[in-house]
Motif scaffolding. Structure first.
Motif, PDB file in Angstrom:
ATOM      1  N   TYR A  38     -29.039  49.435  45.051  1.00  0.00           N
ATOM      2  CA  TYR A  38     -30.332  49.700  45.934  1.00  0.00           C
ATOM      3  C   TYR A  38     -30.140  51.421  46.155  1.00  0.00           C
ATOM      4  O   TYR A  38     -29.358  51.983  46.330  1.00  0.00           O
ATOM      5  N   HIS A  39     -31.473  51.832  45.477  1.00  0.00           N
ATOM      6  CA  HIS A  39     -31.362  53.480  45.449  1.00  0.00           C
ATOM      7  C   HIS A  39     -32.568  53.859  46.584  1.00  0.00           C
ATOM      8  O   HIS A  39     -33.422  53.758  46.557  1.00  0.00           O
ATOM      9  N   ILE A  40     -31.635  55.091  46.991  1.00  0.00           N
ATOM     10  CA  ILE A  40     -32.468  55.885  47.963  1.00  0.00           C
ATOM     11  C   ILE A  40     -32.500  57.455  47.639  1.00  0.00           C
ATOM     12  O   ILE A  40     -31.544  57.852  47.016  1.00  0.00           O
ATOM     13  N   THR A  41     -33.917  57.969  47.933  1.00  0.00           N
ATOM     14  CA  THR A  41     -33.434  59.458  47.331  1.00  0.00           C
ATOM     15  C   THR A  41     -34.217  60.300  48.721  1.00  0.00           C
ATOM     16  O   THR A  41     -34.922  59.534  49.545  1.00  0.00           O
ATOM     17  N   ASN A  88     -34.409  28.018  51.670  1.00  0.00           N
ATOM     18  CA  ASN A  88     -34.304  26.922  51.770  1.00  0.00           C
ATOM     19  C   ASN A  88     -32.626  26.401  50.913  1.00  0.00           C
ATOM     20  O   ASN A  88     -32.741  26.372  49.676  1.00  0.00           O
ATOM     21  N   VAL A  89     -31.676  26.649  51.481  1.00  0.00           N
ATOM     22  CA  VAL A  89     -30.401  26.616  51.074  1.00  0.00           C
ATOM     23  C   VAL A  89     -29.563  25.561  51.627  1.00  0.00           C
ATOM     24  O   VAL A  89     -29.672  25.350  53.044  1.00  0.00           O
ATOM     25  N   THR A  90     -28.448  25.050  51.168  1.00  0.00           N
ATOM     26  CA  THR A  90     -27.595  24.109  51.947  1.00  0.00           C
ATOM     27  C   THR A  90     -26.498  24.737  52.866  1.00  0.00           C
ATOM     28  O   THR A  90     -25.848  24.226  53.881  1.00  0.00           O
ATOM     29  N   HIS A  91     -26.327  26.222  52.275  1.00  0.00           N
ATOM     30  CA  HIS A  91     -25.314  26.667  53.097  1.00  0.00           C
ATOM     31  C   HIS A  91     -25.661  28.271  52.882  1.00  0.00           C
ATOM     32  O   HIS A  91     -26.314  28.710  51.852  1.00  0.00           O
ATOM     33  N   PHE A  92     -24.958  29.168  53.772  1.00  0.00           N
ATOM     34  CA  PHE A  92     -25.173  30.591  53.793  1.00  0.00           C
ATOM     35  C   PHE A  92     -23.664  31.528  53.385  1.00  0.00           C
ATOM     36  O   PHE A  92     -23.762  32.622  53.546  1.00  0.00           O
ATOM     37  N   HIS A  93     -23.031  30.527  52.642  1.00  0.00           N
ATOM     38  CA  HIS A  93     -21.795  31.370  52.093  1.00  0.00           C
ATOM     39  C   HIS A  93     -21.864  32.259  50.691  1.00  0.00           C
ATOM     40  O   HIS A  93     -22.521  31.430  49.848  1.00  0.00           O
ATOM     41  N   CYS A  94     -21.308  33.303  50.602  1.00  0.00           N
ATOM     42  CA  CYS A  94     -21.459  34.237  49.552  1.00  0.00           C
ATOM     43  C   CYS A  94     -19.947  34.939  49.398  1.00  0.00           C
ATOM     44  O   CYS A  94     -19.559  35.180  50.390  1.00  0.00           O
ATOM     45  N   GLN A  95     -19.594  35.016  48.299  1.00  0.00           N
ATOM     46  CA  GLN A  95     -18.068  35.413  47.974  1.00  0.00           C
ATOM     47  C   GLN A  95     -18.486  36.877  47.464  1.00  0.00           C
ATOM     48  O   GLN A  95     -18.830  36.986  45.953  1.00  0.00           O
ATOM     49  N   LEU A  96     -18.370  37.894  48.102  1.00  0.00           N
ATOM     50  CA  LEU A  96     -18.568  39.333  47.933  1.00  0.00           C
ATOM     51  C   LEU A  96     -17.360  39.814  47.021  1.00  0.00           C
ATOM     52  O   LEU A  96     -16.099  39.468  47.453  1.00  0.00           O
ATOM     53  N   GLU A  97     -17.658  40.563  45.932  1.00  0.00           N
ATOM     54  CA  GLU A  97     -16.742  41.265  45.129  1.00  0.00           C
ATOM     55  C   GLU A  97     -16.422  42.724  45.373  1.00  0.00           C
ATOM     56  O   GLU A  97     -15.457  43.201  45.403  1.00  0.00           O
ATOM     57  N   PHE A  98     -17.415  43.197  45.700  1.00  0.00           N
ATOM     58  CA  PHE A  98     -17.455  44.645  46.137  1.00  0.00           C
ATOM     59  C   PHE A  98     -18.694  45.033  46.841  1.00  0.00           C
ATOM     60  O   PHE A  98     -19.972  44.184  46.616  1.00  0.00           O
ATOM     61  N   ALA A  99     -18.653  45.938  47.706  1.00  0.00           N
ATOM     62  CA  ALA A  99     -19.920  46.534  48.468  1.00  0.00           C
ATOM     63  C   ALA A  99     -19.502  48.025  48.768  1.00  0.00           C
ATOM     64  O   ALA A  99     -18.420  48.375  49.524  1.00  0.00           O
ATOM     65  N   TYR A 100     -20.418  48.955  48.272  1.00  0.00           N
ATOM     66  CA  TYR A 100     -19.982  50.356  48.698  1.00  0.00           C
ATOM     67  C   TYR A 100     -21.408  51.129  48.513  1.00  0.00           C
ATOM     68  O   TYR A 100     -22.317  50.770  47.490  1.00  0.00           O
ATOM     69  N   TRP A 101     -21.210  52.261  49.159  1.00  0.00           N
ATOM     70  CA  TRP A 101     -22.323  53.328  49.003  1.00  0.00           C
ATOM     71  C   TRP A 101     -21.691  54.376  48.303  1.00  0.00           C
ATOM     72  O   TRP A 101     -20.710  54.981  48.505  1.00  0.00           O
ATOM     73  N   ARG A 102     -22.491  55.218  47.255  1.00  0.00           N
ATOM     74  CA  ARG A 102     -22.122  56.307  46.463  1.00  0.00           C
ATOM     75  C   ARG A 102     -23.346  57.305  46.251  1.00  0.00           C
ATOM     76  O   ARG A 102     -24.134  56.673  45.791  1.00  0.00           O
ATOM     77  N   TYR A 103     -22.998  58.643  46.301  1.00  0.00           N
ATOM     78  CA  TYR A 103     -23.966  59.564  45.962  1.00  0.00           C
ATOM     79  C   TYR A 103     -24.014  59.649  44.316  1.00  0.00           C
ATOM     80  O   TYR A 103     -22.926  59.826  43.678  1.00  0.00           O
ATOM     81  N   THR A 104     -25.298  59.677  43.619  1.00  0.00           N
ATOM     82  CA  THR A 104     -25.409  59.703  42.180  1.00  0.00           C
ATOM     83  C   THR A 104     -25.519  61.258  41.799  1.00  0.00           C
ATOM     84  O   THR A 104     -25.222  61.838  41.069  1.00  0.00           O
ATOM     85  N   ASN A 105     -26.135  62.039  43.014  1.00  0.00           N
ATOM     86  CA  ASN A 105     -26.316  63.333  43.044  1.00  0.00           C
ATOM     87  C   ASN A 105     -26.553  63.899  44.392  1.00  0.00           C
ATOM     88  O   ASN A 105     -26.574  62.882  45.266  1.00  0.00           O
ATOM     89  N   VAL A 106     -26.941  65.017  44.678  1.00  0.00           N
ATOM     90  CA  VAL A 106     -26.815  65.450  46.154  1.00  0.00           C
ATOM     91  C   VAL A 106     -28.255  64.874  46.649  1.00  0.00           C
ATOM     92  O   VAL A 106     -28.012  64.773  48.385  1.00  0.00           O
ATOM     93  N   ASP A 107     -28.830  64.294  46.268  1.00  0.00           N
ATOM     94  CA  ASP A 107     -30.106  63.989  46.924  1.00  0.00           C
ATOM     95  C   ASP A 107     -30.309  62.319  46.690  1.00  0.00           C
ATOM     96  O   ASP A 107     -31.198  61.647  47.278  1.00  0.00           O
ATOM     97  N   CYS A 108     -29.580  61.582  46.067  1.00  0.00           N
ATOM     98  CA  CYS A 108     -29.698  60.212  45.528  1.00  0.00           C
ATOM     99  C   CYS A 108     -28.377  59.301  46.016  1.00  0.00           C
ATOM    100  O   CYS A 108     -27.452  59.642  45.518  1.00  0.00           O
TER     101      CYS A 108
END
Length: 252
Positions: free
Chosen positions: A112-115, A160-180
């Motif tokens: 997900y990209h934010i500027t 419309n799902v039978t369960h709400f379980h998800c196995q996350l491998e990674f999740a993190y925020w990182r700047y690609t440059n000073v504004d992104c």
């Protein structure tokens, strides 16, 4: 015979991946081009559904053909000429009849990209969000997120799902440059609206409007009504779909 399509698209002009009555979708646009080029009706199944306005740097779909196809660069080129400029086919290759674009997938990776700065050329491709964010606290929230597997609080209520379980491998925020700023998250599966709701909730944490304790209570509550609002679709990208290595053994 079954064939996989590897493609990418800019989702701005589409009402999501799935064929629907109220607008043009990626799926119906692809099916129309394939059916015209191959001279017979073609129906495709994607690795997953992306919402209206969401983009994909890598997406896979499969379709079946009664007869073997002559897959050449010329075929792919002609299909790309028939498709709008915001959809691109990168490869078509045969797979086992038992291989399924959705159910054989073992992982999905989203960004997900934010500027902070408005960009006249990227307005539909990133979320312009001006407030200052405490990214360290947002990454602490990611650490909490990785401790859990039930993400019902971040799923749309009509999922419309039978369960709400998800196995996350990674999740993190990182700047690609000073504004992104980019959010990275990978899991075996995702719920409808999950990534955008996680992002929207973490923006509350980044603005110090929500504590880490409140964030974990939201996860444990398993109630979408108490999570933050979903972030806009235009900043979200499906960037990678993972499959077992044997899926690609016939790829040339």
């Amino acid at each position: 015979m079954r064939y996989f399509i590897e493609l990418s698209y800019r989702g701005t002009a589409y009402h999501g991946w799935q064929t629907q009555a109220n607008g043009i979708s990626i799926q119906i646009t692809l099916e129309a081009a394939l059916s015209q080029r191959l001279g017979k009706p073609v129906y495709i199944m994607g690795s997953g559904r992306t919402d209206a306005g969401v983009h994909a740097k890598q997406q896979f779909a499969h379709f079946d053909s009664e007869e073997p196809l002559d897959i050449t660069e010329s075929l792919i080129y002609s299909l790309n000429c028939m498709l709008p400029e915001d959809i691109a086919i990168h490869a078509i290759f045969p797979v086992s009849d038992k291989t399924h674009a959705r159910f054989s997938a073992i992982s999905r990776y989203y960004q997900y990209h934010i500027t902070r700065q408005k960009d006249a050329f990227q307005g539909t491709l990133t979320y312009h969000f001006r407030p200052q964010l405490n990214v360290d606290r947002m990454n602490e929230a990611c650490t909490l997120l990785l401790r859990h597997t039930n993400f019902q609080s971040f799923s749309k209520a009509r999922a419309n799902v039978t369960h709400f379980h998800c196995q996350l491998e990674f999740a993190y925020w990182r700047y690609t440059n000073v504004d992104c700023l980019t959010f990275h998250i990978k899991a075996n599966r995702f719920l409808w609206g999950m990534v955008r709701t996680i992002v929207g909730t973490m923006l509350e944490i980044g603005q110090e409007r929500m504590s880490l304790e409140q964030f974990e209570k939201i996860i444990l509550a398993r109630d979408r009504k108490i999570a933050g609002r979903a972030a806009p679709a235009n900043g979200l990208y499906l960037v990678e779909v993972g499959y077992p290595a044997e899926v690609f053994r016939e790829r040339t």
